[in-house]
Scaffold this motif. Structure first.
Motif, PDB file in Angstrom:
ATOM      1  N   HIS A 197      27.527  10.317  -1.635  1.00  0.00           N
ATOM      2  CA  HIS A 197      26.435  10.670  -0.726  1.00  0.00           C
ATOM      3  C   HIS A 197      26.488   9.740   0.481  1.00  0.00           C
ATOM      4  O   HIS A 197      26.424   8.517   0.325  1.00  0.00           O
ATOM      5  N   GLU A 198      26.633  10.327   1.646  1.00  0.00           N
ATOM      6  CA  GLU A 198      26.720   9.552   2.886  1.00  0.00           C
ATOM      7  C   GLU A 198      25.432   9.738   3.672  1.00  0.00           C
ATOM      8  O   GLU A 198      25.173  10.816   4.212  1.00  0.00           O
ATOM      9  N   PRO A 199      24.571   8.716   3.750  1.00  0.00           N
ATOM     10  CA  PRO A 199      23.242   8.880   4.347  1.00  0.00           C
ATOM     11  C   PRO A 199      23.280   9.247   5.834  1.00  0.00           C
ATOM     12  O   PRO A 199      24.083   8.707   6.604  1.00  0.00           O
ATOM     13  N   ILE A 200      22.434  10.188   6.200  1.00  0.00           N
ATOM     14  CA  ILE A 200      22.165  10.494   7.617  1.00  0.00           C
ATOM     15  C   ILE A 200      20.960   9.680   8.062  1.00  0.00           C
ATOM     16  O   ILE A 200      20.971   9.054   9.117  1.00  0.00           O
ATOM     17  N   ASP A 201      19.929   9.733   7.259  1.00  0.00           N
ATOM     18  CA  ASP A 201      18.724   8.930   7.441  1.00  0.00           C
ATOM     19  C   ASP A 201      18.179   8.659   6.042  1.00  0.00           C
ATOM     20  O   ASP A 201      18.832   9.010   5.051  1.00  0.00           O
ATOM     21  N   ASP A 276      34.681  13.166   3.247  1.00  0.00           N
ATOM     22  CA  ASP A 276      35.678  12.746   4.237  1.00  0.00           C
ATOM     23  C   ASP A 276      35.047  11.978   5.393  1.00  0.00           C
ATOM     24  O   ASP A 276      35.703  11.145   6.016  1.00  0.00           O
ATOM     25  N   TRP A 277      33.773  12.280   5.674  1.00  0.00           N
ATOM     26  CA  TRP A 277      33.119  11.667   6.830  1.00  0.00           C
ATOM     27  C   TRP A 277      31.776  11.063   6.443  1.00  0.00           C
ATOM     28  O   TRP A 277      31.168  11.433   5.448  1.00  0.00           O
ATOM     29  N   ARG A 278      31.354  10.130   7.262  1.00  0.00           N
ATOM     30  CA  ARG A 278      30.025   9.534   7.159  1.00  0.00           C
ATOM     31  C   ARG A 278      29.435   9.470   8.567  1.00  0.00           C
ATOM     32  O   ARG A 278      30.135   9.724   9.552  1.00  0.00           O
ATOM     33  N   MET A 279      28.181   9.115   8.651  1.00  0.00           N
ATOM     34  CA  MET A 279      27.571   8.951   9.966  1.00  0.00           C
ATOM     35  C   MET A 279      28.093   7.678  10.623  1.00  0.00           C
ATOM     36  O   MET A 279      28.195   6.635   9.967  1.00  0.00           O
ATOM     37  N   ALA A 280      28.425   7.778  11.887  1.00  0.00           N
ATOM     38  CA  ALA A 280      28.858   6.577  12.613  1.00  0.00           C
ATOM     39  C   ALA A 280      27.733   5.561  12.663  1.00  0.00           C
ATOM     40  O   ALA A 280      27.962   4.348  12.551  1.00  0.00           O
ATOM     41  N   THR A 281      26.522   6.061  12.810  1.00  0.00           N
ATOM     42  CA  THR A 281      25.337   5.201  12.811  1.00  0.00           C
ATOM     43  C   THR A 281      24.250   5.883  11.997  1.00  0.00           C
ATOM     44  O   THR A 281      23.837   6.998  12.319  1.00  0.00           O
ATOM     45  N   GLN A 282      23.811   5.228  10.944  1.00  0.00           N
ATOM     46  CA  GLN A 282      22.756   5.787  10.105  1.00  0.00           C
ATOM     47  C   GLN A 282      21.392   5.470  10.699  1.00  0.00           C
ATOM     48  O   GLN A 282      21.118   4.335  11.095  1.00  0.00           O
TER      49      GLN A 282
END
Length: 399
Positions: A197-201, A276-282
């Motif tokens: 799980h890659e957080p957005i917010d 494969d991707w995550r947020m550059a800035t959460q």
């Protein structure tokens, strides 16, 4: 693997008892002698005649049967086995075991035995998750009772979740692990599983669709062969297997750190569906809808864990196995992925929606290696795990 071993099989009263004939066959094929004990309720789901015919032995059931007591008293019956296996272990049987009750032959045998005990729980999901059952589970584990399963899936009652009895192959493997050293004894194997799980917010995240069922089944199969398994898992839907060193993570970067900390290992099985991707800035706060329009999400690439391990110059595992979930040109894409990543094997599967593979109880894989593509027939995830574990054993020269 079980040659010369005797298993006292206590059959509980649940719909999962329909799997018992297959389990008896597997145990006997591996060389075990099976002495069956049936509760009164279990006879509603499988007949004593069927069980006796498959086991090749008399079925015991009545605590006060004078003939049985003359031939083999219940105390002796409880102690001549190398392992007491309870399958299915209903909520009622687990409660009796935890509280030390002895009102029938099955519970009396369990209280009187001085040999190892293993249970394969099976019940409705709500019963399994009930605090009373979970308390009993803790008590039983504290008493040294070994537990195999339960699995997660569709149930006869129409509900879905944990509580379904482990498949006969898993139970037989667990029995073999309990009673033999196992061909992978002394080997360390790393297994990754589940999604990341890659957080957005604080309330949203990016993830892949993965229940973690296949990775969990693989870890169980390897434990069943005696391996020391380090199980690194993201937030999976299915519960983790017993007998592993459990490392729980959330993000891809946390998983990469956990993998690096687990090395060195003899083999690595990378079944996790890593984003494969995550947020550059959460965002530190929940992103709100507003007059400024849609938010712009800037992505950054996550570490490629499989490639990093496969391409290590020092300390690389002797065998590195990856997975490729594809929706088209499965073999071609998986073959290219194996070469690009540098791993030894890739297990490729078609996860197009119409296959029902993603999140389902079955899998259909193609094993890709340097020698080519080897299609496997569609089968249960536990069976896929058993086949893969056997191939890993062979590849490590431990068979």
């Amino acid at each position: 693997m079980l040659a010369g071993k005797r298993i006292l099989l206590i059959i509980g009263g649940g719909i999962a008892a329909f799997k018992i004939p297959a389990l008896i066959r597997l145990l006997r094929q591996q060389g075990a002698a099976v002495t069956p004990v049936m509760t009164t309720a279990s006879e509603q789901f499988v007949t004593p005649l069927t069980v006796s015919a498959l086991a090749g032995e008399k079925v015991y059931g009545d605590l006060f049967d004078l003939t049985d007591e003359a031939e083999m008293g219940h105390i002796q019956l409880s102690r001549v086995a190398d392992l007491v296996l309870v399958a299915p272990a209903t909520a009622d049987l687990m409660a009796k075991m935890a509280q030390g009750l002895a009102g029938d032959l099955a519970s009396t045998l369990l209280l009187a035995t001085d040999t190892p005990v293993m249970i394969a729980p099976a019940m409705n999901v709500r019963m399994w998750l009930h605090p009373a059952t979970q308390r009993n589970l803790v008590l039983l584990k504290g008493d040294g009772v070994q537990v195999v399963g339960p699995d997660e899936g569709d149930m006869a009652c129409g509900e879905f979740g944990p509580g379904r009895m482990a498949e006969p192959e898993e139970i037989a493997a667990a029995c073999a692990a309990a009673l033999t050293a196992g061909p992978l004894r002394g080997r360390r194997v790393l297994v990754t599983s589940g999604p990341t799980h890659e957080p957005i917010d604080p309330v949203r995240y990016i993830a892949n669709r993965s229940s973690g069922a296949q990775g969990t089944a693989i870890a169980r199969a390897l434990v069943g062969l005696g391996a020391e398994v380090i199980f690194v898992t993201g937030p999976a839907e299915v519960p983790p297997p017993e007998g592993v060193t459990l490392v729980q993570v959330e993000t891809a970067r946390q998983m990469r750190d956990a993998v690096q900390a687990a090395l060195p290992v003899d083999a690595g099985v990378f079944a996790a569906a890593v984003a494969d991707w995550r947020m550059a800035t959460q965002s530190a706060s929940k992103i709100k809808k507003g007059a400024s329009g849609l938010p712009v999400l800037e992505f950054a690439e996550n570490p490629d864990i499989l490639a990093e391990v496969s391409q290590m110059t020092e300390g690389r595992p002797g065998l590195v196995v990856g997975f490729a979930a594809e929706t088209d040109d499965v073999v071609a894409h998986a073959t290219a992925k194996r070469i690009r990543k540098g791993c030894d094997w890739i297990l490729a599967n078609d996860v197009s929606p119409e296959t029902g593979i993603m999140g389902g109880s079955e899998n259909a894989v193609v094993l890709i290696s340097e020698t080519g593509a080897e299609p496997w027939p569609r089968m249960g995830k536990a069976e896929v795990a058993q086949r893969l574990a056997a191939r890993i054993t062979e590849a490590l020269g431990a068979g």
